[in-house]
Design a protein around this motif. Structure first.
Motif, mmCIF file in Angstrom:
data_model
loop_
_atom_site.group_PDB
_atom_site.id
_atom_site.type_symbol
_atom_site.label_atom_id
_atom_site.label_comp_id
_atom_site.label_asym_id
_atom_site.label_seq_id
_atom_site.Cartn_x
_atom_site.Cartn_y
_atom_site.Cartn_z
ATOM 1 N N TYR A 228 0.852 -1.184 0.000
ATOM 2 C CA TYR A 228 0.000 0.000 0.000
ATOM 3 C C TYR A 228 0.890 1.237 0.000
ATOM 4 C CZ TYR A 228 -4.251 -2.654 1.035
ATOM 5 O OH TYR A 228 -5.315 -3.501 0.970
ATOM 6 N N PRO A 229 0.489 2.292 -0.699
ATOM 7 C CA PRO A 229 1.299 3.516 -0.718
ATOM 8 C C PRO A 229 1.391 4.145 0.670
ATOM 9 C CG PRO A 229 -0.339 3.517 -2.473
ATOM 10 C CD PRO A 229 -0.701 2.385 -1.562
ATOM 11 N N GLY B 35 -14.280 -9.545 11.617
ATOM 12 C CA GLY B 35 -15.724 -9.623 11.441
ATOM 13 C C GLY B 35 -16.134 -9.403 10.009
ATOM 14 N N LEU B 36 -17.450 -9.415 9.801
ATOM 15 C CA LEU B 36 -17.972 -9.364 8.437
ATOM 16 C C LEU B 36 -18.718 -8.070 8.174
ATOM 17 C CD1 LEU B 36 -19.204 -13.027 8.334
ATOM 18 C CD2 LEU B 36 -17.200 -12.094 7.230
ATOM 19 N N SER B 37 -18.270 -6.995 8.781
ATOM 20 C CA SER B 37 -18.924 -5.720 8.532
ATOM 21 C C SER B 37 -18.755 -5.327 7.068
ATOM 22 C CB SER B 37 -18.334 -4.629 9.435
ATOM 23 O OG SER B 37 -16.956 -4.491 9.204
ATOM 24 N N ALA B 38 -19.729 -4.578 6.565
ATOM 25 C CA ALA B 38 -19.689 -4.186 5.163
ATOM 26 C C ALA B 38 -18.475 -3.303 4.883
ATOM 27 C CB ALA B 38 -20.982 -3.458 4.786
ATOM 28 N N GLU B 39 -18.039 -2.534 5.890
ATOM 29 C CA GLU B 39 -16.874 -1.663 5.712
ATOM 30 C C GLU B 39 -15.639 -2.360 6.250
ATOM 31 O OE1 GLU B 39 -15.255 2.755 7.074
ATOM 32 O OE2 GLU B 39 -17.294 2.107 7.489
ATOM 33 N N ARG B 40 -14.641 -2.608 5.388
ATOM 34 C CA ARG B 40 -13.408 -3.237 5.822
ATOM 35 C C ARG B 40 -12.680 -2.340 6.803
ATOM 36 N NH1 ARG B 40 -13.452 -6.544 6.831
ATOM 37 N NH2 ARG B 40 -13.793 -7.801 4.979
ATOM 38 N N ARG B 41 -12.318 -2.867 7.955
ATOM 39 C CA ARG B 41 -11.673 -2.070 8.990
ATOM 40 C C ARG B 41 -10.245 -2.571 9.192
ATOM 41 N NH1 ARG B 41 -15.635 -1.691 14.042
ATOM 42 N NH2 ARG B 41 -15.652 -3.954 13.844
ATOM 43 N N MET B 42 -9.271 -1.718 8.949
ATOM 44 C CA MET B 42 -7.857 -2.024 9.148
ATOM 45 C C MET B 42 -7.160 -0.773 9.658
ATOM 46 S SD MET B 42 -6.669 -4.339 5.879
ATOM 47 C CE MET B 42 -7.125 -3.138 4.632
ATOM 48 N N LEU C 134 -1.603 7.176 13.081
ATOM 49 C CA LEU C 134 -2.385 5.960 12.864
ATOM 50 C C LEU C 134 -2.957 6.032 11.454
ATOM 51 C CD1 LEU C 134 -4.267 5.776 16.280
ATOM 52 C CD2 LEU C 134 -2.498 4.188 15.494
ATOM 53 N N TRP C 135 -2.883 4.940 10.726
ATOM 54 C CA TRP C 135 -3.362 4.894 9.350
ATOM 55 C C TRP C 135 -4.568 3.971 9.274
ATOM 56 C CZ3 TRP C 135 -0.709 7.059 4.912
ATOM 57 C CH2 TRP C 135 0.369 7.857 5.260
ATOM 58 N N PHE C 136 -5.743 4.561 8.974
ATOM 59 C CA PHE C 136 -6.995 3.818 8.898
ATOM 60 C C PHE C 136 -7.374 3.589 7.442
ATOM 61 C CE2 PHE C 136 -7.141 5.799 13.054
ATOM 62 C CZ PHE C 136 -7.635 4.776 13.858
ATOM 63 N N PHE C 137 -7.785 2.378 7.150
ATOM 64 C CA PHE C 137 -8.231 2.063 5.792
ATOM 65 C C PHE C 137 -9.627 2.621 5.580
ATOM 66 C CE2 PHE C 137 -10.190 -0.703 2.556
ATOM 67 C CZ PHE C 137 -9.232 -0.615 1.550
ATOM 68 N N ARG C 138 -9.849 3.295 4.460
ATOM 69 C CA ARG C 138 -11.155 3.860 4.117
ATOM 70 C C ARG C 138 -11.713 3.100 2.920
ATOM 71 N NH1 ARG C 138 -11.414 6.090 8.978
ATOM 72 N NH2 ARG C 138 -10.065 7.931 9.248
ATOM 73 N N SER C 139 -12.810 2.430 3.138
ATOM 74 C CA SER C 139 -13.404 1.625 2.061
ATOM 75 C C SER C 139 -13.812 2.470 0.876
ATOM 76 C CB SER C 139 -14.618 0.848 2.598
ATOM 77 O OG SER C 139 -14.235 -0.071 3.593
ATOM 78 N N ALA C 140 -14.232 3.705 1.137
ATOM 79 C CA ALA C 140 -14.714 4.555 0.046
ATOM 80 C C ALA C 140 -13.614 4.843 -0.972
ATOM 81 C CB ALA C 140 -15.258 5.866 0.612
ATOM 82 N N THR C 141 -12.356 4.949 -0.501
ATOM 83 C CA THR C 141 -11.256 5.257 -1.406
ATOM 84 C C THR C 141 -10.369 4.063 -1.689
ATOM 85 O OG1 THR C 141 -9.839 5.950 0.433
ATOM 86 C CG2 THR C 141 -11.243 7.635 -0.568
ATOM 87 N N ALA D 274 -7.966 3.096 0.191
ATOM 88 C CA ALA D 274 -6.608 3.465 0.587
ATOM 89 C C ALA D 274 -6.597 3.790 2.076
ATOM 90 C CB ALA D 274 -6.111 4.652 -0.229
ATOM 91 N N PHE D 275 -5.376 3.864 2.634
ATOM 92 C CA PHE D 275 -5.205 4.234 4.029
ATOM 93 C C PHE D 275 -5.131 5.747 4.157
ATOM 94 C CE2 PHE D 275 -3.894 -0.169 4.247
ATOM 95 C CZ PHE D 275 -4.319 -0.570 5.501
ATOM 96 N N GLU D 276 -5.655 6.261 5.261
ATOM 97 C CA GLU D 276 -5.638 7.686 5.547
ATOM 98 C C GLU D 276 -4.951 7.904 6.892
ATOM 99 O OE1 GLU D 276 -8.745 11.420 6.315
ATOM 100 O OE2 GLU D 276 -9.484 9.388 5.977
ATOM 101 N N ALA D 277 -4.004 8.820 6.951
ATOM 102 C CA ALA D 277 -3.240 9.067 8.172
ATOM 103 C C ALA D 277 -4.006 9.970 9.118
ATOM 104 C CB ALA D 277 -1.891 9.690 7.833
#
Length: 976
Positions: free
Chosen positions: A279-280, A295-302, A317-324, A326-329
Motif C-alpha cells: 500500500y502507498p 468480522g464481516l462488517s460491510a466496511e473493511r476495517r484495518m 495511525l493509518w486507517f483504511f477507508r473503504s470509500a477510497t 486506501a489508508f488515511e493518516a
C-alpha cells in the motif's frame, strides 16, 4: 445452552438436556464465587480470574484462547499442558506434551513449548496448537518469563538457531489431536492465521518465510517457494535474510486475500501469499500492524501504526477507508500512546478498537506500556484502569467482550458504549434466510346488514324489529415478535425457523391475516442479554437481515431481562453483565393483535442477576401494553427415558394427549397465563398428529422437538399451528341513527361482546321501535350501522311511516309538489349516538315513495331469461325500471356494505339480502363497479309525480296491513 446442561457426546455433535448441578453466577462470565472478581470501571465491566493451576510445567500463562461463538469455552496453556473450561472456572486438561518425542509427535516437554492456542472464529470444534521445537526453547522461555519479546519478533538473533515450528490440530474441541505430517517447519513461529471462511486454509509466518496449509494443518507449503534454502550447522538460518512478511491476517470474506507487513510497509496479496503488493505509504519509518477486523462488517476495517523509527513513539495511525480503497493518516500527539502496538482487535458491532502495547525489548526506549481504546476518527483513550502488567494476548468474541491475559491472570472487559459510536453491519450470516415475496391478504369481503325495508306505526305504538348481520371473516391484523433463545446449540432451530418462515407467513395470509413480524434475541449474560434485530414490519428485507444478524453462543440465558426489554425498551446499565441499549422494544400497530412468541429450552435462570426485574414486573409490563405471550419449548433428543424434559418423555406425553411437566414449560405457562394467552375451544394439536396437547382454556405453550445431530427441528411447523389457533375475539354492535325511538332488546346493549372474527359469522339483533304524536304523518328514515370494535362495516335503512302518509299528490304553496322526507345519510349521524365509521361513507339514496307491495330486501327475484341480480327484462346489474348504463337507486332497506376503506356500497337491486361477496364474486364485482362510477342525476318528468301520488294513496292501505310484520327474507345458501 441450559442453565445446568452438561454438554455430552461432543464427537457426535449432539447436545443433550441434562439436569446436573449448576454453578451460581457472580459476574459477566458466569464465574462461581471465589473464581472471579467483577469490577465496574470507567471503561466498562472488568472480570478478573487467576490463571488455572497446570498439572505439569511452569505456573505461567503462555497462551489463552476463547471460542468467539461460545465465550465460556476457553483454553489456556503454560507451554506444556493445555486446559479447557466450559464455565470459565472449572478447568480440565485436554493435551500435554510428551516427555520424549516420537515419529508421530516430534516434540518434548523437556525442550519444547506450546506458544499459542488458536480457535477458529466460525468452525465449531476447530483448534490448533503452535509448538516451538528446539534445544534451547524451554530455557529461553523460562528465562524471559515468556513475554511478547519471544518468539514473535522474527528479527531477533535467537530465532536464527535451530528452532522449528510444529502444528497440531483438533476437529472435536480438543478431545483428540493430530500432528502435522512431515518434519516441522524451519524457523521460530509467528502467529497462526486461519481463514474465517475456509477452516481448512491456514497461513503461518516463520523466520524461514510464509507457509500455507490447505488441509487444516496436515501439510504445509512455502508461499511463495523459498528463494534461499536454509543453511547448515549450528545456525541453519544464517543464510536466510529477514522474511518479507512476518505478520499475516486473512481477509474475513476471502481465504486467498492476505494482509501483512515486514516492519517498514503494509502489504496485501490476492493469491494466498504467492505475490504481494505494498500500500502507498511514506518511505522510511517503522510500522506495526496491520490490525484487521476479522468480522464481516460491510466496511473493511484495518489500521496500522507508524513510528519515525523502531525506538520512537507512534506519530500517526493509518486507517483504511473503504470509500477510497486506501489508508488515511490520522496524526497522534507525542506520548499519546506508550509503547509499540502489539495486539489490537475491533469490536464486532461498534466503531471501537482495543489495543495493547509492548516495549519491543527496549525498556529504555519504551519504559511504559498500556491498554487503549480507539475509534476510526483517531480518538485515543487509555483504559488500563486496573494497572495491569504487560498484556500478552488480546481477543474479542462475537458479542463484543474483550478477552486478554497476562502471565498470571485472565481478564475480560465489556466496554461501555461511547456516545456517538457507530453501529456496523455484521456481514456474512450464521443463519441464512432465502428472501421470499410477501403479498398482504386481500381486504376482507364486505359485510351486509339486512333488516325490514319499511314499517308503519301509529304514533305511540311500539314494534319489535330484527336485523341480521352477515359478517365474513375479518381477522385482526397480527403483529408477531419472536424472542429467540440464542444460546449455543440453538442454531439448527433458528435455521429451521428461518427456512419455514415463508410457509408460516403464507399460511397466515391464506387465512386472511395481515401479519407483520419482528425478531429479538433472548441472549445470554456472557454475550448479549437482549437485542432487537428486526422491528415489527411486513415480512421482507428487514426480517431477512434480522435472522442473518442472529449469532448463537453462551449458555446462561437472560430471560427476565429480555422479556422486560421487549415490553419496555428501558435499557440496562450493565453493572452485572452486558449493557442493553434503551429503545429496543418493538413498534406495535395500534389496531393489531400483539403476540410475543418466546422460544427457549430452559426455565428462567437470571433471577439471581441483580439487574433482572421480578417476574411480576415483567408480566405487568407486558399486560400494560396488551401483549399476549405464546411459549414454544424446544426439547432435544437425549436423556434417560422417563426423565421430565427428555425427548422420550415428551413423545410419551404427546401420545397420551398431555404434556411433559418440564421446568421450562412451567415458566412459559406462567408467562402465557399472566398475559391472557389461552387455547381456544377445542384446544390445540401442536404437532398435528391427532392429539390435543393443549386443552381449551389452558395456557398457550407448545412443545417442539429437535434432533441436534441431524439438524432437524419441528419449530416452524408448530409455530404455524399455534399462531392460527390464537383466539381473535372482538365486539360487534349496532348503532341507530335518525329520529325514531330505538330500544335494543338483544343482545344486551345491541352488542355481541366476543365474536370470533377469524370465521364467517351470522349475527342477529332485535330492538323495539316507536314514534310519537309529533311525528304523525311523517316518513322517518331509521339508519342502522354495524361496527366491529370502533370500525363501521355495514349499514341499512328502514323507512318508518308514523301514521297515515301524506298523499304524494299534495301540492305545496306555489304549485310545487311537496318534498318527500329525505333518507338519512350515514355521514350525518349524531356523533353522540353513533361512533364515526373509519372511512367516508356515501349517502344512501332515498326512495321517492314506499313500495306498493312487500319486496324481499335487496330487490325482486330473478325472472327466466334474466341475468342473476336483475329484474325481468333488465340487463345484468341494473335495477327494475333502468336501462343498462344507468344507475338505479337502491330500494328502501337494501343492504349497504362498507368496504375496508369505509365507503358505502349499495347492493344491486337484484342482490339477495345478506348475501356477501364470498357467495357471488361476480355480483360483488358488478356492485363495486356500479357504486364506483359517477352518474348524473336523471331528470324526472312532471307527469310522473302525479302518477306517484295515485300509487301512494293505493299503497297506504297495503302498508297498514304490513305495519309491524318484518319483511320476509329470501331463502339462500351460504358457504360457512
Amino acid at each position: 445452552m441450559s442453565m445446568s446442561a452438561v454438554r455430552s457426546a461432543a464427537l457426535l455433535g449432539i447436545v443433550a438436556l441434562l439436569s446436573a448441578a449448576t454453578v451460581t453466577l457472580a459476574g459477566p462470565l458466569g464465574a462461581a464465587p471465589g473464581c472471579a472478581q467483577v469490577i465496574q470501571g470507567t471503561a466498562g465491566t472488568w472480570t478478573v480470574r487467576s490463571a488455572p493451576a497446570f498439572p505439569a510445567g511452569d505456573p505461567v500463562l503462555v497462551g489463552h484462547a476463547v471460542d468467539s461463538r461460545q465465550p465460556l469455552r476457553q483454553y489456556a496453556t503454560n507451554g506444556v499442558s493445555v486446559l479447557a473450561t466450559d464455565d470459565g472456572c472449572a478447568w480440565a486438561e485436554t493435551f500435554r506434551l510428551p516427555e520424549a518425542p516420537s515419529p508421530e509427535l516430534p516434540a518434548s516437554s523437556v525442550t519444547d513449548r506450546i506458544l499459542e492456542v488458536v480457535v477458529h472464529p466460525r468452525a465449531q470444534g476447530r483448534i490448533w496448537l503452535v509448538v516451538a521445537v528446539g534445544q534451547t526453547v524451554a530455557e529461553r522461555l523460562r528465562f524471559n518469563r515468556i513475554g511478547p519479546s519471544f518468539p514473535l519478533s522474527p528479527a531477533a538473533d535467537e530465532n536464527r538457531d535451530g528452532t522449528q515450528t510444529l502444528v497440531l490440530s483438533s476437529t472435536d474441541a480438543g478431545a483428540s489431536w493430530t500432528a502435522m505430517s512431515g518434519p516441522p517447519l524451519p524457523g521460530a513461529p509467528g502467529r497462526l492465521a486461519p481463514a474465517p471462511t475456509s477452516p481448512g486454509v491456514l497461513y503461518l509466518p516463520t523466520f524461514s518465510g510464509l507457509w500455507g496449509s490447505f488441509d487444516g494443518g496436515r501439510t504445509w507449503t512455502p508461499r511463495p517457494p523459498a528463494a534461499t534454502a536454509p543453511g547448515q550447522g549450528q545456525r541453519p538460518l544464517d543464510a536466510v535474510t529477514a522474511p518479507t512478511t512476518n505478520r499475516v491476517t486473512v481477509d474475513p470474506t476471502a481465504a486467498s486475500t492476505l494482509y501483512g507487513h515486514n516492519n517498514t510497509s503494509v502489504r496485501t496479496s490476492d493469491d494466498g501469499g504467492v505475490t504481494w503488493s505494498a500500500y502507498p505509504t511514506p518511505p522510511g519509518g517503522f510500522t506495526s500492524g496491520p490490525f484487521v477486523d476479522r468480522g464481516l462488517s460491510a466496511e473493511r476495517r484495518m489500521v496500522f501504526a507508524r513510528h519515525p523509527d523502531s525506538t520512537s513513539p507512534i506519530e500517526s495511525l493509518w486507517f483504511f477507508r473503504s470509500a477510497t480503497g486506501a489508508f488515511e493518516a490520522v496524526p497522534v500527539e507525542p506520548d499519546t500512546i506508550a509503547g509499540v502496538p502489539w495486539r489490537a482487535v475491533w469490536h464486532p458491532a461498534r466503531d471501537e478498537l482495543v489495543m495493547a502495547t509492548w516495549d519491543r525489548n527496549s525498556a529504555a526506549g519504551f519504559p511504559e506500556v498500556s491498554l487503549y481504546r480507539l475509534d476510526s476518527r483517531g480518538t485515543v483513550e487509555e483504559i488500563n484502569e486496573l494497572d495491569l502488567p504487560p498484556v500478552w494476548g488480546l481477543d474479542v468474541d462475537d458479542y463484543g467482550t474483550y478477552h486478554l491475559h497476562t502471565s498470571s491472570e485472565i481478564v475480560s472487559l465489556q466496554t461501555s458504549a461511547v456516545a456517538g459510536a457507530a453501529g456496523l453491519d455484521q456481514g456474512q450470516p450464521q443463519i441464512e434466510m432465502d428472501p421470499f415475496s410477501y403479498q398482504p391478504p386481500p381486504p376482507p369481503l364486505p359485510a351486509t346488514l339486512s333488516g325490514p325495508a319499511a314499517v308503519e306505526l301509529d304514533p305511540g305504538e311500539t314494534t319489535t324489529l330484527t336485523w341480521t348481520l352477515d359478517l365474513p371473516r375479518r381477522p385482526t391484523p397480527l403483529d408477531t415478535y419472536f424472542l429467540i433463545d440464542t444460546s449455543n446449540s440453538f442454531e439448527p432451530d433458528i435455521q429451521a425457523l428461518a427456512d419455514g418462515m415463508a410457509d408460516v407467513v403464507r399460511s397466515l395470509t391464506d387465512a386472511g391475516i395481515d401479519a407483520h413480524v419482528g425478531i429479538g434475541e433472548l441472549g445470554t449474560r456472557e454475550a448479549r442479554r437482549y437485542t432487537r434485530f428486526a422491528d415489527i414490519a411486513p415480512p421482507g428485507t428487514e426480517l431477512q437481515r434480522g435472522f442473518e444478524r442472529l449469532r448463537t453462543g453462551g449458555g446462561y440465558e437472560s430471560h427476565l431481562i429480555a422479556l422486560h426489554q421487549t415490553a419496555t425498551g428501558s435499557g440496562v446499565e450493565g453493572t452485572s453483565g452486558p449493557a442493553v441499549a434503551p429503545g429496543q422494544d418493538p413498534t406495535w400497530r395500534t389496531d393489531s393483535l400483539r403476540t410475543l412468541v418466546v422460544i427457549t429450552d430452559v426455565q428462567y435462570i437470571d433471577e439471581d442477576d441483580p439487574e433482572a426485574p421480578s417476574r411480576r414486573e415483567v408480566y405487568d409490563a407486558l399486560a400494560a401494553r396488551d401483549v399476549r405471550a405464546i411459549g414454544l419449548e424446544v426439547v432435544r433428543e437425549g436423556g434417560d427415558d422417563g426423565v421430565p424434559g427428555s425427548y422420550a418423555a415428551v413423545e410419551a406425553a404427546d401420545a397420551a394427549s398431555t404434556t411433559a411437566p418440564t421446568p421450562a414449560r412451567a415458566d412459559l405457562e406462567e408467562l402465557a397465563g399472566a398475559t391472557g394467552s389461552f387455547a381456544p375451544p377445542g384446544g390445540v394439536d401442536c404437532r398435528n398428529n391427532g392429539t390435543t396437547e393443549i386443552g381449551a382454556g389452558d395456557p398457550m405453550v407448545c412443545t417442539t422437538t429437535a434432533v441436534q445431530a441431524a439438524r432437524i427441528s419441528t419449530l416452524a411447523d408448530v409455530l404455524t399451528r399455534v399462531l392460527l389457533a390464537q383466539v381473535d375475539e372482538r365486539p360487534v354492535a349496532l348503532s341507530a341513527r335518525g329520529d325514531v325511538t330505538v330500544t335494543p332488546v338483544s343482545p344486551d346493549g345491541w352488542r355481541h361482546q366476543s365474536v370470533d372474527v377469524k370465521r364467517n359469522q351470522t349475527l342477529t339483533f332485535t330492538a323495539e321501535v316507536s314514534c310519537d304524536d309529533s311525528q304523525a304523518g311523517r316518513a322517518l328514515p331509521l339508519g342502522v350501522d354495524a361496527l366491529v370494535g370502533e370500525e363501521g362495516i355495514a349499514s341499512a335503512t328502514t323507512q318508518v311511516q308514523c301514521g297515515p302518509a301524506v298523499p304524494a299528490s299534495a301540492v305545496a304553496a306555489g304549485g310545487e309538489p311537496a318534498a318527500a322526507e329525505p333518507a338519512p345519510a350515514p355521514v350525518a349521524a349524531d356523533p353522540a349516538t353513533a361512533p364515526p365509521p373509519t372511512g367516508p361513507q356515501a349517502a344512501l339514496a332515498p326512495p321517492v315513495v314506499p313500495p306498493v307491495v312487500p319486496v324481499p330486501v335487496g330487490g325482486t327475484a330473478t325472472a327466466p331469461g334474466s341475468a342473476p341480480g336483475t329484474a325481468p327484462g333488465n340487463a345484468p346489474g341494473t335495477a327494475p325500471g333502468t336501462t343498462p348504463g344507468t344507475a338505479g337507486a337502491p330500494a328502501a332497506g337494501a343492504a349497504t356494505a362498507l368496504s375496508p376503506g369505509g365507503a358505502a356500497q349499495a347492493a344491486p337491486a337484484g342482490a339477495v339480502a345478506g348475501q356477501h361477496q364470498e357467495d357471488s364474486p361476480a355480483l360483488a364485482h358488478a356492485s363495486l363497479q356500479m357504486t364506483g362510477r359517477h352518474r348524473e342525476p336523471a331528470t324526472t318528468p312532471p307527469w310522473t309525480l302525479l302518477a306517484a301520488g295515485v300509487l301512494s294513496a293505493a299503497a297506504a292501505g297495503r302498508l297498514r296491513a304490513l305495519r309491524t310484520r318484518p319483511i320476509p327474507r329470501t331463502a339462500r345458501s351460504r358457504n360457512r
